[in-house]
Design a protein around this motif. Structure first.
Motif, PDB file in Angstrom:
ATOM      1  N   LEU A   1       3.812 -13.766  27.153  1.00  0.00           N
ATOM      2  CA  LEU A   1       4.716 -12.873  26.435  1.00  0.00           C
ATOM      3  C   LEU A   1       6.071 -13.501  26.139  1.00  0.00           C
ATOM      4  N   SER A   2       6.481 -14.493  26.927  1.00  0.00           N
ATOM      5  CA  SER A   2       7.778 -15.122  26.673  1.00  0.00           C
ATOM      6  C   SER A   2       7.780 -15.901  25.364  1.00  0.00           C
ATOM      7  N   ALA A   3       6.622 -16.248  24.855  1.00  0.00           N
ATOM      8  CA  ALA A   3       6.532 -16.959  23.579  1.00  0.00           C
ATOM      9  C   ALA A   3       6.395 -16.006  22.396  1.00  0.00           C
ATOM     10  N   SER A   4       6.280 -14.705  22.639  1.00  0.00           N
ATOM     11  CA  SER A   4       6.075 -13.759  21.543  1.00  0.00           C
ATOM     12  C   SER A   4       7.406 -13.208  21.032  1.00  0.00           C
ATOM     13  N   ASP A   5       7.316 -12.452  19.958  1.00  0.00           N
ATOM     14  CA  ASP A   5       8.501 -11.843  19.362  1.00  0.00           C
ATOM     15  C   ASP A   5       8.982 -10.624  20.144  1.00  0.00           C
ATOM     16  N   HIS A   6       8.141 -10.072  20.999  1.00  0.00           N
ATOM     17  CA  HIS A   6       8.476  -8.861  21.749  1.00  0.00           C
ATOM     18  C   HIS A   6       9.261  -9.141  23.030  1.00  0.00           C
ATOM     19  N   TRP A   7       9.520 -10.395  23.325  1.00  0.00           N
ATOM     20  CA  TRP A   7      10.207 -10.756  24.567  1.00  0.00           C
ATOM     21  C   TRP A   7      11.690 -10.410  24.456  1.00  0.00           C
ATOM     22  N   ASN A   8      12.205  -9.703  25.428  1.00  0.00           N
ATOM     23  CA  ASN A   8      13.637  -9.411  25.473  1.00  0.00           C
ATOM     24  C   ASN A   8      14.106  -9.393  26.919  1.00  0.00           C
ATOM     25  N   ARG A   9      15.379  -9.125  27.092  1.00  0.00           N
ATOM     26  CA  ARG A   9      15.989  -9.200  28.416  1.00  0.00           C
ATOM     27  C   ARG A   9      15.427  -8.140  29.373  1.00  0.00           C
ATOM     28  N   SER A  10      15.187  -6.946  28.882  1.00  0.00           N
ATOM     29  CA  SER A  10      14.677  -5.889  29.762  1.00  0.00           C
ATOM     30  C   SER A  10      13.238  -6.160  30.198  1.00  0.00           C
ATOM     31  N   LEU A  11      12.447  -6.746  29.317  1.00  0.00           N
ATOM     32  CA  LEU A  11      11.073  -7.104  29.685  1.00  0.00           C
ATOM     33  C   LEU A  11      11.074  -8.209  30.741  1.00  0.00           C
ATOM     34  N   ASP A  12      11.975  -9.166  30.596  1.00  0.00           N
ATOM     35  CA  ASP A  12      12.102 -10.233  31.589  1.00  0.00           C
ATOM     36  C   ASP A  12      12.514  -9.661  32.940  1.00  0.00           C
ATOM     37  N   SER A  13      13.444  -8.730  32.923  1.00  0.00           N
ATOM     38  CA  SER A  13      13.894  -8.093  34.161  1.00  0.00           C
ATOM     39  C   SER A  13      12.764  -7.303  34.827  1.00  0.00           C
ATOM     40  N   SER A  14      11.970  -6.613  34.023  1.00  0.00           N
ATOM     41  CA  SER A  14      10.848  -5.846  34.568  1.00  0.00           C
ATOM     42  C   SER A  14       9.816  -6.752  35.230  1.00  0.00           C
ATOM     43  N   PHE A  15       9.512  -7.857  34.584  1.00  0.00           N
ATOM     44  CA  PHE A  15       8.566  -8.796  35.176  1.00  0.00           C
ATOM     45  C   PHE A  15       9.120  -9.400  36.465  1.00  0.00           C
ATOM     46  N   ASN A  16      10.402  -9.726  36.480  1.00  0.00           N
ATOM     47  CA  ASN A  16      10.991 -10.295  37.689  1.00  0.00           C
ATOM     48  C   ASN A  16      10.972  -9.309  38.841  1.00  0.00           C
ATOM     49  N   MET A  17      11.163  -8.018  38.547  1.00  0.00           N
ATOM     50  CA  MET A  17      11.128  -7.007  39.607  1.00  0.00           C
ATOM     51  C   MET A  17       9.741  -6.853  40.210  1.00  0.00           C
ATOM     52  N   THR A  18       8.701  -7.107  39.433  1.00  0.00           N
ATOM     53  CA  THR A  18       7.347  -6.982  39.976  1.00  0.00           C
ATOM     54  C   THR A  18       6.850  -8.283  40.590  1.00  0.00           C
ATOM     55  N   ILE A  19       7.297  -9.410  40.072  1.00  0.00           N
ATOM     56  CA  ILE A  19       6.828 -10.700  40.564  1.00  0.00           C
ATOM     57  C   ILE A  19       7.499 -11.072  41.883  1.00  0.00           C
TER      58      ILE A  19
END
Length: 65
Positions: A28-46
């Motif tokens: 998803l980091s290579a797609s157009d839908h990647w943004n700061r909130s999505l990165d934060s959400s993934f970090n909270m689960t990982i």
């Protein structure tokens, strides 16, 4: 009946979940839908899964020694 206490009883689920989330984050980091909130959400689960994985590895090493 003897049961061994510890973390590794759900170890497979933690490892599979961690690998799946890391793979999904990479794709998803290579797609157009990647943004700061999505990165934060993934970090909270990982991050908790990463800590659990480290605890399982340490527990297994101590169990061998």
């Amino acid at each position: 009946m003897v049961t061994s206490p510890g973390l590794p009883q759900y170890g497979v689920a933690v490892v599979v979940g961690l690998i799946a989330l890391l793979s999904l984050k990479e794709v998803l980091s290579a797609s157009d839908h990647w943004n700061r909130s999505l990165d934060s959400s993934f970090n909270m689960t990982i991050l908790p899964l990463l800590f659990s994985f480290a605890a399982i590895v340490i527990f297994k090493i101590v169990e061998i020694i």
